[in-house]
Motif scaffolding. Structure first.
Motif, PDB file in Angstrom:
ATOM      1  N   ASN A 165       1.119  -1.231  -0.219  1.00 51.13           N
ATOM      2  CA  ASN A 165      -0.091  -0.028  -0.122  1.00 51.13           C
ATOM      3  C   ASN A 165       0.660   0.915   0.331  1.00 51.13           C
ATOM      4  O   ASN A 165       1.642   1.399   1.075  1.00 51.13           O
ATOM      5  CB  ASN A 165      -1.037   0.125   1.444  1.00 51.13           C
ATOM      6  N   VAL A 166       0.765   1.906  -0.777  1.00 48.98           N
ATOM      7  CA  VAL A 166       1.692   3.337  -1.449  1.00 48.98           C
ATOM      8  C   VAL A 166       1.485   4.086   0.077  1.00 48.98           C
ATOM      9  O   VAL A 166       2.204   4.928   0.582  1.00 48.98           O
ATOM     10  CB  VAL A 166       1.733   3.721  -2.798  1.00 48.98           C
ATOM     11  N   ASN A 167      -0.031   4.524   0.357  1.00 52.16           N
ATOM     12  CA  ASN A 167      -0.204   4.967   0.807  1.00 52.16           C
ATOM     13  C   ASN A 167      -0.121   5.142   2.494  1.00 52.16           C
ATOM     14  O   ASN A 167       0.372   6.181   3.376  1.00 52.16           O
ATOM     15  CB  ASN A 167      -1.800   5.546   1.092  1.00 52.16           C
ATOM     16  N   TYR A 168       0.430   3.840   2.687  1.00 50.75           N
ATOM     17  CA  TYR A 168       0.681   3.565   3.740  1.00 50.75           C
ATOM     18  C   TYR A 168       2.535   3.301   4.342  1.00 50.75           C
ATOM     19  O   TYR A 168       2.454   4.101   5.149  1.00 50.75           O
ATOM     20  CB  TYR A 168       0.485   1.824   4.317  1.00 50.75           C
ATOM     21  N   THR A 169       2.764   3.469   3.323  1.00 51.52           N
ATOM     22  CA  THR A 169       4.148   3.809   3.131  1.00 51.52           C
ATOM     23  C   THR A 169       4.723   5.352   3.273  1.00 51.52           C
ATOM     24  O   THR A 169       5.542   5.138   3.948  1.00 51.52           O
ATOM     25  CB  THR A 169       4.283   2.828   1.870  1.00 51.52           C
ATOM     26  N   ILE A 170       4.337   6.280   2.318  1.00 48.02           N
ATOM     27  CA  ILE A 170       3.958   7.204   2.421  1.00 48.02           C
ATOM     28  C   ILE A 170       4.150   8.234   4.494  1.00 48.02           C
ATOM     29  O   ILE A 170       4.470   8.488   4.586  1.00 48.02           O
ATOM     30  CB  ILE A 170       3.899   8.487   1.594  1.00 48.02           C
ATOM     31  N   LYS A 171       3.166   7.518   3.909  1.00 50.11           N
ATOM     32  CA  LYS A 171       2.405   7.762   6.340  1.00 50.11           C
ATOM     33  C   LYS A 171       3.787   7.108   6.942  1.00 50.11           C
ATOM     34  O   LYS A 171       4.230   7.874   7.925  1.00 50.11           O
ATOM     35  CB  LYS A 171       1.319   7.620   6.803  1.00 50.11           C
ATOM     36  N   SER A 172       4.204   5.972   6.773  1.00 53.10           N
ATOM     37  CA  SER A 172       5.113   5.330   7.244  1.00 53.10           C
ATOM     38  C   SER A 172       6.497   6.565   7.360  1.00 53.10           C
ATOM     39  O   SER A 172       7.187   6.962   8.291  1.00 53.10           O
ATOM     40  CB  SER A 172       5.470   4.398   7.186  1.00 53.10           C
ATOM     41  N   LEU A 173       7.224   6.766   5.923  1.00 48.20           N
ATOM     42  CA  LEU A 173       8.732   7.746   6.043  1.00 48.20           C
ATOM     43  C   LEU A 173       8.028   8.750   6.426  1.00 48.20           C
ATOM     44  O   LEU A 173       9.290   9.361   7.210  1.00 48.20           O
ATOM     45  CB  LEU A 173       8.132   7.608   4.395  1.00 48.20           C
ATOM     46  N   GLU A 174       6.866   9.645   6.423  1.00 46.23           N
ATOM     47  CA  GLU A 174       6.367  11.046   7.443  1.00 46.23           C
ATOM     48  C   GLU A 174       6.820  10.828   8.863  1.00 46.23           C
ATOM     49  O   GLU A 174       7.293  11.542   9.183  1.00 46.23           O
ATOM     50  CB  GLU A 174       5.300  11.112   6.381  1.00 46.23           C
ATOM     51  N   ALA A 175       6.393   9.380   8.852  1.00 53.96           N
ATOM     52  CA  ALA A 175       6.871   9.771  10.880  1.00 53.96           C
ATOM     53  C   ALA A 175       8.210   8.831  10.557  1.00 53.96           C
ATOM     54  O   ALA A 175       8.553   8.839  12.032  1.00 53.96           O
ATOM     55  CB  ALA A 175       5.556   7.955  11.101  1.00 53.96           C
ATOM     56  N   GLY A 176       9.035   9.111   9.705  1.00 52.02           N
ATOM     57  CA  GLY A 176      10.500   9.203  10.679  1.00 52.02           C
ATOM     58  C   GLY A 176      11.254   7.208   9.829  1.00 52.02           C
ATOM     59  O   GLY A 176      11.751   7.405  10.893  1.00 52.02           O
ATOM     60  N   GLU A 177      10.280   6.211   9.882  1.00 53.25           N
ATOM     61  CA  GLU A 177      10.789   4.732  10.392  1.00 53.25           C
ATOM     62  C   GLU A 177      11.276   4.917   8.250  1.00 53.25           C
ATOM     63  O   GLU A 177      10.527   5.125   7.539  1.00 53.25           O
ATOM     64  CB  GLU A 177       9.017   4.296   9.969  1.00 53.25           C
ATOM     65  N   LEU A 178      12.172   3.937   8.755  1.00 48.94           N
ATOM     66  CA  LEU A 178      12.483   3.036   7.948  1.00 48.94           C
ATOM     67  C   LEU A 178      11.804   2.317   6.848  1.00 48.94           C
ATOM     68  O   LEU A 178      11.591   1.274   7.013  1.00 48.94           O
ATOM     69  CB  LEU A 178      14.648   2.286   7.591  1.00 48.94           C
ATOM     70  N   VAL A 179      12.085   2.057   5.240  1.00 49.27           N
ATOM     71  CA  VAL A 179      11.282   1.130   4.311  1.00 49.27           C
ATOM     72  C   VAL A 179      12.302   0.683   3.839  1.00 49.27           C
ATOM     73  O   VAL A 179      12.938   1.675   2.789  1.00 49.27           O
ATOM     74  CB  VAL A 179      10.105   2.511   3.551  1.00 49.27           C
ATOM     75  N   LEU A 180      11.973   0.107   3.570  1.00 49.72           N
ATOM     76  CA  LEU A 180      13.295  -1.151   3.047  1.00 49.72           C
ATOM     77  C   LEU A 180      12.499  -2.100   1.914  1.00 49.72           C
ATOM     78  O   LEU A 180      11.527  -2.032   1.476  1.00 49.72           O
ATOM     79  CB  LEU A 180      13.569  -2.673   3.537  1.00 49.72           C
ATOM     80  N   ILE A 181      13.095  -1.449   0.099  1.00 49.23           N
ATOM     81  CA  ILE A 181      12.726  -1.342  -1.447  1.00 49.23           C
ATOM     82  C   ILE A 181      13.135  -2.846  -1.323  1.00 49.23           C
ATOM     83  O   ILE A 181      13.542  -3.390  -1.675  1.00 49.23           O
ATOM     84  CB  ILE A 181      12.844  -0.170  -2.047  1.00 49.23           C
ATOM     85  N   THR A 182      11.543  -4.494  -1.691  1.00 48.86           N
ATOM     86  CA  THR A 182      12.159  -5.500  -2.170  1.00 48.86           C
ATOM     87  C   THR A 182      11.505  -5.319  -3.230  1.00 48.86           C
ATOM     88  O   THR A 182      10.963  -4.989  -3.928  1.00 48.86           O
ATOM     89  CB  THR A 182      11.836  -6.146  -0.841  1.00 48.86           C
ATOM     90  N   GLU A 183      12.726  -6.653  -3.921  1.00 50.23           N
ATOM     91  CA  GLU A 183      12.247  -6.740  -5.347  1.00 50.23           C
ATOM     92  C   GLU A 183      12.734  -6.833  -6.284  1.00 50.23           C
ATOM     93  O   GLU A 183      13.919  -6.665  -6.757  1.00 50.23           O
ATOM     94  CB  GLU A 183      10.099  -7.796  -5.457  1.00 50.23           C
ATOM     95  N   PHE A 184      12.659  -5.654  -7.142  1.00 44.29           N
ATOM     96  CA  PHE A 184      12.661  -4.847  -7.973  1.00 44.29           C
ATOM     97  C   PHE A 184      13.049  -3.604  -7.548  1.00 44.29           C
ATOM     98  O   PHE A 184      12.248  -2.754  -6.998  1.00 44.29           O
ATOM     99  CB  PHE A 184      11.885  -4.959  -9.580  1.00 44.29           C
TER     100      PHE A 184
END
Length: 72
Positions: free
Chosen positions: A27-46
């Motif tokens: 979910n892109v919106n959930y991921t963007i909210k996580s980034l705004e909260a200062g959380e790290l996001v690991l991009i997987t696969e491609f």
């Protein structure tokens, strides 16, 4: 003439807890909210998954921060 090569080896990132992951099914919106909260996001696969997230993030930021001048 031999010159010394200085290698810049960054330190590995140590996670206290596993980072959230992003792939084409995330979910892109959930991921963007996580980034705004200062959380790290690991991009997987491609590589394309990271590009699509960056594109959606750019659209999100343009909507949220529409002003273009420095003073605004």
């Amino acid at each position: 003439m031999i010159t010394d090569i200085n290698v810049n080896k960054p330190e590995p990132i140590v996670f206290e807890k596993p980072p959230k992951s992003f792939n084409k099914n995330s979910n892109v919106n959930y991921t963007i909210k996580s980034l705004e909260a200062g959380e790290l996001v690991l991009i997987t696969e491609f590589y394309n998954n990271g590009l699509s997230l960056l594109k959606k993030l750019q659209i999100h930021l343009k909507r949220k921060l529409p002003n273009k001048s420095f003073q605004e």
